[in-house]
Design an enzyme around this catalytic site. Structure first.
Site, PDB file in Angstrom:
ATOM      1  N   GLN A  45      -0.227  10.824   5.488  1.00  0.00           N
ATOM      2  CA  GLN A  45       0.093  11.448   4.206  1.00  0.00           C
ATOM      3  C   GLN A  45       1.481  10.960   3.911  1.00  0.00           C
ATOM      4  O   GLN A  45       2.315  10.846   4.797  1.00  0.00           O
ATOM      5  CB  GLN A  45       0.114  12.974   4.334  1.00  0.00           C
ATOM      6  CG  GLN A  45      -1.218  13.607   4.614  1.00  0.00           C
ATOM      7  CD  GLN A  45      -2.047  13.731   3.348  1.00  0.00           C
ATOM      8  OE1 GLN A  45      -1.648  13.269   2.284  1.00  0.00           O
ATOM      9  NE2 GLN A  45      -3.217  14.321   3.485  1.00  0.00           N
ATOM     10  N   SER A  46       1.756  10.684   2.655  1.00  0.00           N
ATOM     11  CA  SER A  46       2.995   9.944   2.431  1.00  0.00           C
ATOM     12  C   SER A  46       4.259  10.769   2.551  1.00  0.00           C
ATOM     13  O   SER A  46       5.313  10.227   2.829  1.00  0.00           O
ATOM     14  CB  SER A  46       2.950   9.250   1.083  1.00  0.00           C
ATOM     15  OG  SER A  46       2.623  10.181   0.109  1.00  0.00           O
ATOM     16  N   SER A  47       4.231  12.075   2.354  1.00  0.00           N
ATOM     17  CA  SER A  47       5.489  12.805   2.492  1.00  0.00           C
ATOM     18  C   SER A  47       5.259  14.072   3.299  1.00  0.00           C
ATOM     19  O   SER A  47       4.142  14.578   3.356  1.00  0.00           O
ATOM     20  CB  SER A  47       6.060  13.157   1.112  1.00  0.00           C
ATOM     21  OG  SER A  47       5.252  14.152   0.544  1.00  0.00           O
ATOM     22  N   LYS A  87       5.404   9.772   6.416  1.00  0.00           N
ATOM     23  CA  LYS A  87       6.279   8.621   6.123  1.00  0.00           C
ATOM     24  C   LYS A  87       5.960   8.139   4.713  1.00  0.00           C
ATOM     25  O   LYS A  87       4.815   7.824   4.418  1.00  0.00           O
ATOM     26  CB  LYS A  87       6.002   7.489   7.103  1.00  0.00           C
ATOM     27  CG  LYS A  87       6.326   7.841   8.540  1.00  0.00           C
ATOM     28  CD  LYS A  87       7.654   7.231   8.952  1.00  0.00           C
ATOM     29  CE  LYS A  87       8.058   7.682  10.349  1.00  0.00           C
ATOM     30  NZ  LYS A  87       7.315   6.987  11.373  1.00  0.00           N
ATOM     31  N   SER A  88       6.967   8.069   3.876  1.00  0.00           N
ATOM     32  CA  SER A  88       6.650   7.741   2.488  1.00  0.00           C
ATOM     33  C   SER A  88       7.136   6.363   2.069  1.00  0.00           C
ATOM     34  O   SER A  88       7.186   6.051   0.897  1.00  0.00           O
ATOM     35  CB  SER A  88       7.235   8.782   1.546  1.00  0.00           C
ATOM     36  OG  SER A  88       8.591   8.515   1.336  1.00  0.00           O
TER      37      SER A  88
END
Ligand SMILES: [Zn+2]
Length: 724
Positions: A45-47, A87-88
């Site tokens: 998941q990006s954030s 990690k975005s």
């Protein structure tokens, strides 16, 4: 065009999965060769926010592990990589999980990669193409909620490529939508990331003055003082001198949102004075982000843009500390200050040799050269300007230190290189001799072994076959050993380094002796010399002390060697001379011995003394100046510095005691009071502390009563303490 259409999560795989007779799912693309390798489920998941809020999606991603089992992998052959949760990064860089995935694929460990919206695991189309190309090479399948893809199948390739383009599009649409929302908010003057000190953002999003009265007071004070002083430096130093701290409310960390009083710095003040919020204006885009910077690594450079290019400027939108006119005036003032310093402070030819190398021994900062007039440069430590600290560090004239380093560098380059090469040559020869001797001994020993074995064989009775056979064998072995040793020795001779010939040594000598010539050649510029210095010198540390003309210098040579030196810098006054006391004592001594001024000048020069500023040598006028300083000429009585602690001019003490100075002088002559005379004109100087004054008063009272036989107690002065 279908861009963003989320497939609703039903808890079941979103794609049709054929099953075989045993109930296991099959895909025509999953072959035994794939099943031999791992199945990797990539979860991200990006954030961090998404990780928290989008649990459903995360669960869905983990569910791919079951999918892999359905395809025929055993549970333990399914590897889940979820290191990139939260990690975005918009590129694949810095995502260790993705890197691991790539590594596993390239090691040919992976039969299938599974993941939700696989094309998004590479956030740019370029990364995505690179990834599926790689999967094709290693025969790794890719599976997402829509199906299973084989990078070597032309149709699948097309779909994979399209997926990449779609997700890139989607990303772009999302980004621009977000950006538009952000811009709209900014246009309304409602978008705040952070506010500078003196303001706070309430949880409702409203911005107001800091509720703390002292914090507001400091902001007001800073603006008032800037108006008065007119420069950021001046303001900064005023704040430091008065121990005024800035009311910062940190945006992160343990003290988030709490008042934290921090020491001012020049950049903070500069930013504050340029910030339009203090004039009540709302702005956006004073320092826009550069989209080009996003994908490049390292720190992004975000320049401030001029006022005309600000995206949003709404005046009178927020509570103000100063008026808009005052704000513009401050900006103009700062701009003018900058112009002024830029035109005068730029070094021209750069005559100084050591910028970037010279370090202040007091604070460890690099020293900066400044130029006065034609060729005179000065190195200074600008710590006090930058930090506003006390006590200041001292600077020094460039020439003596430049000369010292240049001289040391030349000295280091010339003989060192030569010595080294010649030393190396000697070493090689010595080493070779030592080894040869060792080889000689080994060969002798081998020879001896052979002869011994031969003699033994010869000595034995040939009829004794068993013994003879073993001795013959021993002899042959010894011969073989000797032969082997000989071969090794030949190899050694071949491999030992060649010796420097006389010719080569001479060439090295010639090269190194060229360096001083090169240094002084008319075509060599200072830039060249700086380069040469930097080749061999890492840094030069100077300790400049205010009370001495001697400067300790440490040269840190490349390679870790340090050398210590001392130079003499020209100082402005006698008081700064380290050996000033010694010099003055010598002058007094010579004067008392009856020498004339020209005489003394000559002697001082011969003895290695020198006047401040190194203005040549001592001359008669300079010596006269020294006489004057010590009251050696002119009226000594006017030189009160000649009188020490508890010392009195005779007349002054007489006045204090209310007695005749003639009588007092008589007492001094008799030794009833400690006394001395000035060196040249012989004025009386008496010593009397409080007790002594009392004793003298009693003595005087006795004498007034006509008592002639004074008690010896009253006549004896108290022991004078050792020299002050
Ligand atoms: Zn310093």
């Amino acid at each position: 065009m279908k861009t963003v259409e989320k497939i609703p999560y039903t808890g079941k795989p979103a794609f049709p999965v054929p099953t075989n007779l045993s109930g296991r799912t099959v895909s025509s693309k999953v072959l035994p060769s794939h099943l031999e390798k791992l199945a990797v489920v990539y979860v991200r998941q990006s954030s961090p926010k998404q990780v928290l809020e989008n649990r459903e999606s995360t669960a869905r991603q983990y569910a791919f592990a079951d999918q892999a089992v359905a395809f025929g992998w055993s549970q333990e052959r399914v590897l889940t990589i979820d290191e990139d949760l939260g990690k975005s990064a918009k590129t694949t860089e810095g995502r260790s999980g993705f890197e691991r995935l790539v590594a596993e694929v390239t090691l040919n460990h992976v039969g299938m990669v599974l993941g939700l919206e696989m094309s998004r695991l590479a956030r740019s189309s370029k990364d995505w193409h690179a990834f599926f190309e790689m999967c094709a090479i290693f025969g790794t399948l890719i599976a997402d909620e829509d199906g299973v893809y084989d990078g070597n199948d032309p149709n699948d390739r097309l779909i994979l490529g399209l997926k990449g383009i779609m997700s890139e599009m989607e990303l772009h649409v999302m980004r621009s939508r977000l950006q538009r929302g952000r811009d709209n908010k900014a246009q309304r003057g409602e978008l705040f990331h952070a506010v500078p000190f003196g303001y706070v953002i309430f949880p409702t999003g409203k911005v107001d003055f800091d509720p703390d009265a002292q914090a507001r007071g400091v902001v007001q004070l800073i603006f008032e003082k800037f108006e008065e002083i007119g420069s950021i430096y001046g303001l900064f130093h005023w704040l430091i001198r008065n121990a005024i701290r800035l009311p910062i409310r940190p945006q992160t960390g343990a003290k988030k949102g709490q008042l934290d009083w921090r020491r001012p710095s020049i950049p903070t003040l500069a930013q504050m004075l340029r910030h339009p919020i203090y004039a009540g204006a709302y702005t956006d885009g004073r320092r826009p982000t550069d989209p080009k910077g996003k994908f490049s690594s390292g720190k992004r450079y975000r320049p401030w843009v001029p006022m005309e290019q600000w995206k949003v400027l709404i005046k009178d939108h927020l509570p103000a500390y100063i008026s808009w006119d005052q704000y513009l005036k401050n900006r103009e003032q700062i701009k003018q200050n900058q112009n002024g310093s830029a035109s005068s402070g730029v070094p021209r030819s750069g005559a100084a040799l050591l910028p970037g190398v010279l370090v202040c021994g007091n604070c460890g900062r690099h020293m900066q050269p400044s130029y006065h007039g034609n060729d005179t440069a000065q190195y200074g430590c600008n710590r006090q300007y930058v930090e506003g600290t006390d006590p200041r560090c001292y600077g020094l004239a460039a020439k003596p230190i430049d000369d010292l380093v240049a001289q040391q560098v030349l000295a280091a380059l010339e003989p060192a290189a030569l010595d080294l090469s010649l030393k190396a040559r000697g070493d090689v020869e010595r080493e070779r001799k030592r080894l040869e001797k060792h080889w000689q001994q080994r060969r002798q020993r081998a020879r001896y072994e052979v002869e011994l074995a031969e003699r033994r064989y010869q000595a034995v009775d040939p009829m004794n076959r068993l013994v003879a056979a073993s001795l013959e064998k021993r002899w042959e072995e010894a011969l073989a050993e000797e032969r082997q040793l000989q071969e090794e020795f030949d190899r050694f001779v071949r491999e030992t380094p060649l010796q420097l010939t006389e010719e080569e040594a001479a060439r090295i000598a010639a090269l190194t002796s060229d360096i001083p010539a090169l240094w002084n050649a008319p075509g060599t510029t200072n830039a060249d010399r700086k380069q040469m210095i930097r080749c061999v010198v890492e840094r030069v540390v100077v300790h400049v002390r205010c009370d001495s003309e001697f400067v300790d210098v440490t040269i840190h040579w490349a390679g870790g060697y340090e050398s210590q030196h001392e130079i003499v810098r020209p100082v402005a006054t006698y008081a700064q001379l380290r050996d000033f006391e010694q010099l003055m004592n010598r002058v007094v001594e010579l004067r008392e011995a009856g020498h004339t001024a020209p005489d003394i000048a000559e002697k001082l020069n011969a003895e290695g003394f020198y006047p401040p500023k190194r203005r040549g040598e001592f001359t008669t006028p300079v010596v006269h100046q020294l006489f004057k300083r010590r009251g050696l000429i002119g009226n000594e009585r006017s030189h009160n510095e000649l009188v020490g602690k508890h010392e009195w001019w005779l007349t002054d003490l007489a006045r204090e005691l209310k007695m005749s100075h003639l009588k007092l002088r008589d007492w001094a002559n008799r030794g009833w009071v400690h006394s001395r005379k000035t060196p040249v004109q012989g004025y009386w100087i008496l010593w009397a502390d409080k007790d002594e004054v009392k004793r003298l008063q009693k003595l005087l009272a006795d004498s007034r009563r006509g008592i002639n036989a004074y008690s010896s107690e009253l006549k004896t002065p108290k022991k004078r303490p050792a020299a002050r």
